[in-house]
Enzyme design. Structure first.
Site, PDB file in Angstrom:
ATOM      1  N   TYR A   1      -5.131   5.340  -9.202  1.00 40.42           N
ATOM      2  CA  TYR A   1      -6.327   4.601  -8.809  1.00 40.42           C
ATOM      3  C   TYR A   1      -7.551   5.076  -9.591  1.00 40.42           C
ATOM      4  O   TYR A   1      -8.450   4.280  -9.897  1.00 40.42           O
ATOM      5  CB  TYR A   1      -6.566   4.751  -7.307  1.00 40.42           C
ATOM      6  CG  TYR A   1      -5.614   3.938  -6.478  1.00 40.42           C
ATOM      7  CD1 TYR A   1      -5.914   2.629  -6.113  1.00 40.42           C
ATOM      8  CD2 TYR A   1      -4.383   4.460  -6.066  1.00 40.42           C
ATOM      9  CE1 TYR A   1      -5.035   1.867  -5.362  1.00 40.42           C
ATOM     10  CE2 TYR A   1      -3.494   3.708  -5.322  1.00 40.42           C
ATOM     11  CZ  TYR A   1      -3.817   2.416  -4.977  1.00 40.42           C
ATOM     12  OH  TYR A   1      -2.940   1.662  -4.245  1.00 40.42           O
TER      13      TYR A   1
ATOM     14  N   CYS B   1       0.816  -1.214   0.000  1.00 36.26           N
ATOM     15  CA  CYS B   1       0.000   0.000   0.000  1.00 36.26           C
ATOM     16  C   CYS B   1       0.851   1.267   0.000  1.00 36.26           C
ATOM     17  O   CYS B   1       1.643   1.476   0.927  1.00 36.26           O
ATOM     18  CB  CYS B   1      -0.913  -0.006   1.225  1.00 36.26           C
ATOM     19  SG  CYS B   1      -1.870   1.515   1.416  1.00 36.26           S
TER      20      CYS B   1
END
Length: 332
Positions: free
Chosen positions: A185, A51
């Site tokens: 994203y 992440c």
């Protein structure tokens, strides 16, 4: 165990654009009424090496010497075989975090707030004493570590968030977040061609601007690494191994940008950056565990062999832009 379709909270608007969920636990650390108390060995930082939001907190924790002050719990890069999006401690003995005694990160979110309905995200700071979530504000967490946690910084810790630059750093961080960090994203999670192409264009326009900015200076604010560099690094390090293909952010790779590529190698070769970067975990997550991949791709269970990341160790020669070997502004 066969994977079932995961329940994913809706984060896409009616035009197909990805809208990231807001953080629910954003109380700052500090010494003002209502702030979280700054205490050594009271908190545990939960992260997953895949992440980017969590990685930048781990980089700052390492650079500032907070490893013995805030403990670290590491979740697996693979999503668990359950019907919801979650993070699992399958890397630990018996699949349980040794400090918190939980199997899934969602457990501590639900323990803190039984009505919590969002995705259980990382990074998240847990008050071990109270056994509850106290902060999952990935946008401000590095700033808290850089300021409120100053009393616990190692001797001669670098100043990643110098007071005289904070307004400019905050402004650039906002741009980097919307156009680059979250921009990849927005490409990968878009649910319409129009939303995807709009995000794609914004992302690469911004990368072009950053490429030009870094043509005349070593780091984003000159000769020394700041919080902004940490934030940009977390996305650039994942770009060629994950976002380029998995998120269809494929106009250029970072290796195709001479200045961004040299800049990325410069940071990678800095203690706290490369030694906390796990390319294998990143590839596993985005190519095998990514919930936007098709079921057919998942069933093949094939991990891409490339790209070759050994070139991250090649000479970058970026020091010539600053005339200095050192990369940090040290506290006086």
């Amino acid at each position: 165990m066969e994977k079932t379709k995961k329940e994913v909270p809706v984060e896409v608007d009616k035009t197909g654009k990805f809208i990231r969920q807001k953080n629910q636990f954003a109380t700052p650390f500090g010494d003002q009424p209502g702030d979280l108390p700054v205490e050594a060995e009271r908190y545990r930082l939960l992260w997953a090496a895949v992440c980017p939001w969590a990685h930048r907190s781990v980089i700052v924790r390492s650079v500032l010497g907070l490893e013995d002050v805030i403990s670290l719990g590491t979740a697996s890069p693979m999503r668990p075989n359950i019907d919801r999006v979650d993070w699992e401690f399958s890397l630990d003995e018996n699949g349980i975090d040794p400090v918190l005694g939980i199997q899934y990160i969602s457990e501590i979110y639900k323990k803190t707030d039984p009505e919590y309905a969002g995705r259980p995200t990382v990074p998240v700071i847990i008050d071990v004493k109270e056994q509850k979530v106290v902060n999952n504000d990935y946008f401000r967490l590095t700033n808290h570590l850089e300021t409120a946690w100053g009393p616990f910084h190692k001797e001669n810790a670098p100043d990643l968030y110098p007071e005289q630059l904070r307004e400019e750093i905050d402004a650039l961080n906002d741009v980097i977040f919307h156009d680059v960090n979250n921009g990849v994203y927005k490409c990968g999670f878009a649910r319409s061609q129009e939303a995807y192409e709009e995000s794609y264009d914004v992302l690469f326009d911004r990368l072009d601007e950053l490429e030009q900015r870094l043509s005349t200076q070593r780091f984003l604010f000159g000769d020394y690494i700041t919080d902004s560099d940490v934030r940009l690094y977390a996305t650039l390090a994942r770009f060629d191994v994950a976002y380029y293909s998995a998120f269809k952010a494929n106009r250029n790779r970072i290796v195709d940008f001479p200045n961004l590529w040299g800049y990325l190698r410069d940071l990678f070769q800095t203690p706290g950056f490369g030694d906390t970067t796990n390319f294998e975990a990143i590839k596993i997550h985005y190519h095998l565990s990514n919930h936007i991949s098709s079921d057919d791709q998942k069933s093949q269970n094939i991990l891409p062999k490339g790209p070759d990341v050994s070139n991250f160790y090649s000479p970058h020669n970026r020091e010539s832009l600053s005339g200095k070997e050192e990369k940090f502004l040290i506290y006086k």
